[in-house]
Write a protein that holds these residues in place. Structure first.
Motif, short mmCIF file in Angstrom:
data_model
loop_
_atom_site.label_atom_id
_atom_site.label_comp_id
_atom_site.label_asym_id
_atom_site.label_seq_id
_atom_site.Cartn_x
_atom_site.Cartn_y
_atom_site.Cartn_z
N ARG A 1 1.20 6.46 -7.16
CA ARG A 1 -0.14 7.27 -7.48
C ARG A 1 0.10 8.78 -7.68
O ARG A 1 -0.32 9.34 -8.57
N LYS A 2 0.91 9.15 -6.89
CA LYS A 2 1.42 10.45 -6.90
C LYS A 2 1.84 10.96 -8.09
O LYS A 2 2.15 12.19 -8.48
N LYS B 1 -6.63 8.53 -4.00
CA LYS B 1 -6.71 9.88 -3.95
C LYS B 1 -7.72 10.40 -5.31
O LYS B 1 -7.12 11.10 -6.02
N PRO C 1 -4.55 -1.40 -4.13
CA PRO C 1 -3.10 -1.21 -4.51
C PRO C 1 -2.72 -1.88 -6.07
O PRO C 1 -2.10 -1.36 -6.70
N GLN D 1 0.66 -1.18 0.12
CA GLN D 1 0.16 -0.08 0.00
C GLN D 1 0.92 1.21 0.04
O GLN D 1 0.52 2.43 -0.61
N LEU D 2 1.88 1.25 0.59
CA LEU D 2 2.84 2.27 0.71
C LEU D 2 3.42 2.72 -0.61
O LEU D 2 3.49 3.81 -1.06
N GLU E 1 -7.93 5.43 0.58
CA GLU E 1 -7.94 6.81 0.08
C GLU E 1 -6.43 7.21 -0.08
O GLU E 1 -6.22 7.92 -1.21
N ARG E 2 -5.48 6.97 0.60
CA ARG E 2 -4.26 7.52 0.39
C ARG E 2 -3.53 6.83 -0.91
O ARG E 2 -2.73 7.43 -1.70
N ILE E 3 -4.22 5.65 -1.44
CA ILE E 3 -3.74 5.06 -2.80
C ILE E 3 -4.71 5.56 -3.86
O ILE E 3 -4.10 5.89 -4.96
N ASN F 1 -6.63 3.83 4.42
CA ASN F 1 -5.35 3.34 3.60
C ASN F 1 -6.01 3.44 1.99
O ASN F 1 -4.96 3.77 1.16
N ALA G 1 0.88 3.78 -3.27
CA ALA G 1 0.40 5.19 -2.81
C ALA G 1 1.37 6.31 -3.47
O ALA G 1 0.95 7.27 -4.07
N GLN G 2 2.71 5.96 -3.24
CA GLN G 2 3.82 6.97 -4.09
C GLN G 2 3.74 6.94 -5.49
O GLN G 2 3.79 7.98 -5.98
#
Length: 834
Positions: free
Chosen positions: A101-102, A181, A148, A94-95, A177-179, A175, A98-99
């Motif tokens: 996705r940015k 966005k 993810p 997930q971490l 939402e952070r992925i 979790n 998420a990065q």
């Protein structure tokens, strides 16, 4: 795509072994589903019942050289492989996603709600794919793992992302939402689905709203009171923080003023015209569906298209062309003893890989064929796209490829570069149909996969075996759900034996057996030797116990590696002689003990003679010792169950002591698993519960009925009072009555006891009672109160809305008899989420 070094940094991991900074293109959580091993990252997820670290060797053997793990690994066993060590592989996944996705600034649509998420996502893809290159969640990937894996599918050429998110308990949406966005949010509706983890409906709504805390626009229906109230409070809280909210609400309603005010719904044959008012202008769309859920899903899509400023003329055109979302792959019986996997609704790469994995599971055929249309709206140059497709197909055990469409026709050389893959090409579906008689299909596993515009349903009709209109649909995904429900009930290390006797309780044989083998059950059980041989011929490699072995078939059992239940001295002596003749030693057998059922099995007084026969017997080895509970589902028989358990412990202890080694012990059936956890021993036998029927009364809310029996309306008649219906004039007409004759009778396994108003079927989700007696091939039902019913309409005989247990009660029998009584002439269709 990310370099391995970047994944290590973003997942907050450390290198256990590093050899090369490979660019990762594929994320793998299942070692059985690997498309591009050279650029894949295997993520060893750890779950209560299955530890991904156990499958590292399997993934490595298939060519994977990048691993994300949370346990120390002896990396010297895997030369040349990269290993990233993290605290928690799921959190790490997930971490870093998420990065990832940015890195994208494109608009992203996030969808949540109790129902309709997948349909809205798929319909938006259908409606927008002509205008945007879209990345979207495969199937219904909306979980902590699925999200993810979905967002990872974003690529530089994409112009829009559409992802769904589902939760089952508080804290999970944070979790997701952070992925995801999302910039645009859709809250489909709110209901009781998956409510077990929440205190109340309001808490569930608030948790789901977390997905939209950074969104710019949010679409929802203000006709849901709880949702509307929660939304108003949500906006008030944002304002209370001292700033005007960036979130713009886009509401629709059939009851009061809204951004899109729905003013009229009109059903016209099989379509619905939806009229509304938006920004003071009267608008309308027509969709090819009439059910309320489809209307609601279509309006959500309409709102989204209006927000995206799609011209109304284009919206109207696209809405009329919406088609049913195939939520699962369908497995059907094809011509010439073939198996047909029908997946003719979309043609993106991810769904292709899912379908190819499913095709590979069909071990009952030695020859596999893929029929594929041009892949539309992918966003890649044809050369790169079809080179990737050709390599993915050639990498698998597929013998023949049939390409249909101008783009594939031009790309012939990419497929013909793979010499072991026979490839044939046609410029259009029509050309293929004209020349179909020249293409030989015989005992094939066939994957039919095409874009909607290629009308592959015409091909499906030609390749599917012509059989009776009545169909038993078997949901293999529901079966896997039921398997996992029971797996959570047993301790780690307790093995699962799945019962597939009696044609898998009427559900099919090798199709069910394959699904169970793929899911990792430990044993299968059949009633007779011939059933076991059929599974072996179809490619089932699991250990198989035969519960009613005929001594005349012992030689075939040994030849096909089937393991007999031994229930008396005679069967043990005869089997030992055959093992001696065939020169086998330590052949696995299963000893049945009679602890009170008094059907089959050794009694207590017979144990000394059994010990004597087994002593120094080098030809057999006891694989398991078991017995059968007579009333595990009945609380009134719990004392007798305890007596049986005590007898089983005593007898099995004596036998184990004499053997000098410990075989598996098993006593519990499905109801026993649920009601008597203290009796699980080394293995449990899962039977009727696997098919979604809860005999225990404990798991009703968790199990899903696997089978749906459907038929069709053959004819409709208008009858006057005084007339009669059916044999012996048993059906009396005392008022103007509309009668539908449906294509099912007692020869299909629909009991005669259900006639004369005892039972009903469902037509358009409404009950239609039986009138008159059940005939051999037909029966008649009253559709006076269902004016929309017409000839050819689908009829639900039993399913989730009309449970099998209800029919069993009406027929004064048990679900076992109903399930196993469904005739072999009834076509079985298997569906799977893939």
């Amino acid at each position: 795509m990310l370099a391995a070094q970047q994944i290590c940094a973003w997942s907050q991991g450390t290198w256990m072994a590093f050899h090369a900074d490979i660019v990762i293109e594929e994320l793998i959580i299942d070692s059985r589903k690997i498309n591009e091993p050279e650029t894949a990252l295997f993520i060893a997820l750890k779950a209560p019942r299955r530890d991904g670290h156990s499958f590292i060797a399997s993934a490595y053997d298939k060519g994977v050289r990048n691993f994300l793990v949370q346990e120390e690994i002896n990396t010297s066993d895997y030369p040349g492989a990269n290993f990233i060590l993290v605290k928690d592989t799921l959190k790490a996944l997930q971490l870093f996603v998420a990065q990832y996705r940015k890195q994208f600034s494109i608009p992203v649509i996030g969808i949540t709600g109790s129902n309709g998420k997948t349909v809205v996502k798929e319909w938006l893809f259908q409606l927008l794919s002509n205008s945007f290159s879209i990345a979207r969640s495969p199937k219904s990937y909306n979980s902590q793992i699925g999200v993810p894996l979905s967002v990872w599918l974003l690529e530089p050429e994409n112009e829009l992302g559409i992802f769904e998110a589902g939760i089952s308990q508080p804290g999970e949406m944070e979790n997701l939402e952070r992925i995801i966005k999302p910039d645009i949010g859709i809250f489909t509706n709110i209901g009781e689905a998956h409510s077990e983890g929440f205190m109340n409906l309001r808490q569930k709504i608030n948790e789901k709203l977390i997905l939209f805390r950074n969104a710019k626009q949010l679409i929802y229906c203000s006709d849901h009171p709880e949702l509307n109230e929660a939304m108003a409070q949500y906006i008030h809280q944002i304002k209370g923080n001292g700033s005007e909210p960036d979130l713009q609400l886009f509401t629709w309603s059939q009851k009061h003023e809204a951004d899109l005010r729905i003013t009229r719904l009109e059903q016209i044959d099989s379509k619905t015209k939806i009229e509304g008012q938006y920004q003071g202008v009267d608008l309308a769309i027509t969709i090819p569906f009439t059910d309320p859920a489809s209307v609601e899903n279509a309006i959500h899509c309409w709102c989204t298209l209006l927000l995206l400023k799609v011209p109304q003329q284009e919206i109207e055109k696209q809405m009329e062309q919406l088609h049913t979302v195939a939520m699962r792959l369908e497995l059907r019986h094809g011509i010439n003893d073939s198996t047909l996997i029908n997946d003719t609704y979309n043609s993106d790469l991810t769904s292709l890989y899912i379908a190819l994995d499913y095709l590979e599971q069909q071990k009952q055929h030695n020859h596999r064929t893929v029929i594929l249309s041009d892949m539309l709206q992918i966003g890649k140059p044809d050369m790169l796209l079809y080179e990737e497709v050709a390599e993915a197909i050639a990498r698998r055990n597929i013998q023949r490829f049939i390409g249909i469409g101008p783009a594939l026709y031009k790309s012939k050389s990419l497929f013909r570069a793979h010499k072991k893959l026979r490839s044939i090409f046609f410029k259009s579906t029509e050309e293929f149909i004209k020349k179909l008689h020249l293409v030989d299909f015989d005992k094939d596993a066939i994957l039919l996969k095409g874009a909607r515009s290629f009308r592959f349903e015409k091909v499906s009709i030609l390749l599917e075996q012509e059989v009776h209109q009545t169909v038993l649909s078997i949901d293999l995904s529901a079966m896997m759900n039921n398997l996992n429900v029971f797996r959570t009930r047993v301790a780690p290390g307790v093995k699962v034996m799945a019962m597939v006797k009696a044609f898998s309780y009427g559900s099919g044989s090798y199709e069910v057996a394959y699904a169970l083998q793929y899911a990792g059950v430990d044993y299968l059980t059949v009633a007779y030797t011939d059933e076991g041989i059929a599974l072996r011929k179809a490619g089932i490699s699991l250990p198989i116990m035969v519960m009613s072995p005929d001594s005349g078939s012992f030689d075939r059992m040994i030849a096909w590696k089937l393991e007999p239940e031994i229930f008396n001295l005679r069967s043990l002596e005869l089997f030992t002689r055959m093992a001696q003749t065939m020169q086998v030693k330590e052949y696995p057998i299963h000893i049945k003990l009679d602890t009170g059922m008094h059907r089959l099995g050794f009694m207590v007084h017979e144990l000394p003679d059994l010990f004597t026969e087994l002593a120094q017997n080098e030809h057999v080895k006891v694989a398991s010792v078991f017995s059968h509970l007579a009333g595990s589902e009945d609380a009134g028989l719990d004392e007798f169950t305890r007596q049986q358990a005590a007898a089983f412990r005593s007898m099995s202890d004596s036998l184990t002591l004499q053997l000098g080694y410990k075989p598996y012990l098993h006593l519990c059936n499905s109801a026993g698993i649920a009601r008597h956890p203290e009796l699980h021993f080394d293995m449990v036998r899962l039977g009727l519960g696997l098919y979604g029927v809860d005999g225990s009364g404990v798991l009703h809310d968790e199990l899903i009925q696997v089978g749906t029996l459907k038929t069709t309306i053959a004819q409709i008649k208008e009858l006057d009072p005084g007339e009669t219906v059916g044999y012996n004039r048993r059906g009396k007409v005392d008022h103007p009555m509309r009668i539908a004759t449906i294509s099912i009778g007692y020869a299909d396994g629909y009991p005669r006891a259900l006639g004369n108003g005892t039972a009903h079927v469902l037509i358009h989700d409404k009950p239609a009672k039986l009138v008159g007696v059940v005939c051999m091939d037909m029966c008649m039902v009253d559709v006076t109160g269902i004016p929309e019913a017409k000839e050819g309409d689908e009829v639900i005989v039993f399913g989730r809305e009309l449970p099998l247990t209800q029919l069993s009660q009406w027929a004064d029998t048990i679900p076992y008899e109903m399930m196993t009584g469904i005739s072999q002439r009834v076509k079985r269709v298997y569906v799977n989420e893939g």
